[in-house]
Design an enzyme around this catalytic site. Structure first.
Site, mmCIF file in Angstrom:
data_model
loop_
_atom_site.group_PDB
_atom_site.id
_atom_site.type_symbol
_atom_site.label_atom_id
_atom_site.label_comp_id
_atom_site.label_asym_id
_atom_site.label_seq_id
_atom_site.Cartn_x
_atom_site.Cartn_y
_atom_site.Cartn_z
ATOM 1 N N ASP A 21 0.839 -1.206 0.000
ATOM 2 C CA ASP A 21 0.000 0.000 0.000
ATOM 3 C C ASP A 21 0.869 1.250 0.000
ATOM 4 O O ASP A 21 1.749 1.413 0.849
ATOM 5 C CB ASP A 21 -0.894 0.006 1.242
ATOM 6 N N TYR B 230 2.726 10.200 -0.331
ATOM 7 C CA TYR B 230 3.884 9.717 0.407
ATOM 8 C C TYR B 230 5.203 10.038 -0.295
ATOM 9 O O TYR B 230 6.267 9.936 0.319
ATOM 10 C CB TYR B 230 3.809 8.203 0.623
ATOM 11 N N LYS C 294 -3.337 5.745 -4.018
ATOM 12 C CA LYS C 294 -4.457 6.639 -3.735
ATOM 13 C C LYS C 294 -4.380 7.919 -4.573
ATOM 14 O O LYS C 294 -3.287 8.389 -4.899
ATOM 15 C CB LYS C 294 -4.454 7.002 -2.246
ATOM 16 N N HIS D 223 -7.935 9.410 -1.493
ATOM 17 C CA HIS D 223 -7.175 9.512 -0.252
ATOM 18 C C HIS D 223 -7.961 10.232 0.851
ATOM 19 O O HIS D 223 -7.962 9.787 2.001
ATOM 20 C CB HIS D 223 -5.847 10.232 -0.517
#
Length: 299
Positions: free
Chosen positions: A52, A57, A86, A119
């Site tokens: 994931d 990120y 996401k 997200h």
């Protein structure tokens, strides 16, 4: 007998569209690209199949490199893995979501995704974003679509404007924040709950009650928490960059928490979220100097 026999890493749950998703995987939030590549490759080597990540990120390139290594070094095929990412808040909207989906695939070095999530429910955009995800699903570019950080109100609004029910809602879920009402509602609607921050950070990991249970079962605190999540029916994606912890996090199928011990952990719930809508600048109710939603950058 395989060393993974009776491992949670071999267990899957059937999503509402029939797709099988692993019950435990690796999360990579706050992991730099280089670390992400290594931890993903090592996780795959040790039996993990669910990975994931998210554009926010800032490590999709590292994750993609780790996926490629994991496949090549372990004689696997792409279809053996379940990859989630996401839609970034700054990319939300119908056309922007479709456009940036292609860039995401390039970063990850993939031709399709197993699961694509919104997200956060960005004000005035998440319905259009969902319509884009429905198109990607119908076009066969993603195997399942879902949401993340959606409370009951936002989920109800989405369901009223959707043709496809989300397969997943990924929420912060751990002993300190169990989201009981949201979990109950998702179960009612056939939406699988998945936990981010399943270990609950320092407060849960240092909780004396959980430490006592760890001693009772001769397990680590993290293993007690992950076993709790499993018995709650929640998919989990604990983050680690240490191989020994990645392996240990998967070793939770050789014990079962009693009904009494499950009840004890349930009593630890404080409804204490580490991040919520008020923390984000894109939300109308944000505070001055709130957390700015931006892609994190790493060396």
């Amino acid at each position: 007998m395989s060393k993974l026999a009776n491992s949670i890493l071999q267990e899957t749950t059937k999503l509402n569209n029939g797709v099988l998703m692993p019950k435990l995987g690796l999360g990579v939030w706050k992991t730099a690209n280089e670390q992400a590549e290594e931890s993903v490759a090592q996780a795959i080597k040790h039996g993990y199949r669910l990975i994931d990540t998210a554009k926010q990120y800032g490590n999709q390139a590292g994750v993609g490199a780790g996926i490629k290594r994991g496949i090549l070094e372990n004689g696997l095929n792409r279809k053996d893995l379940f990859i989630t990412t996401k839609v970034f808040n700054g990319d939300q909207g119908y056309d922007s979501t479709l456009r940036n989906f292609e860039k995401t695939l390039q970063k990850l070095q993939l031709s399709y995704l197993d699961l694509y999530l919104i997200h956060w429910p960005v004000d005035n955009k998440y319905i259009d974003t969902w319509k884009a995800l429905e198109k990607l699903y119908r076009d066969g570019r993603v195997r399942a679509i879902g949401i993340s950080n959606f409370d009951i109100e936002h989920t109800k609004t989405l369901l009223a404007h959707s043709d496809i029910t989300p397969a997943i809602n990924q929420m912060e879920f751990n002993p300190i924040n169990q989201e009981k009402d949201i979990l109950s509602y998702m179960n009612l609607k056939g939406i699988q709950m998945e936990a981010w921050s399943p270990l609950g950070g320092g407060e849960a990991l240092s909780n004396p009650t959980i430490k006592k249970l760890a001693t009772k079962y001769n397990k680590s605190v993290a293993q007690i928490i992950l076993r709790f999540d499993k018995q709650m029916g929640v998919i989990t994606i604990p983050k680690s960059t240490h191989v020994e912890r990645i392996v240990a996090n998967s070793q939770i199928n050789d014990f079962t928490l009693t009904t009494e011990d499950m009840a004890t952990i349930k009593q630890l719930d404080k409804g204490q979220r580490s991040l919520w809508y008020k923390d984000f600048a894109w939300h109308a109710g944000h505070k001055p100097n709130a957390y700015v939603d931006a892609v994190q950058t790493w060396d």
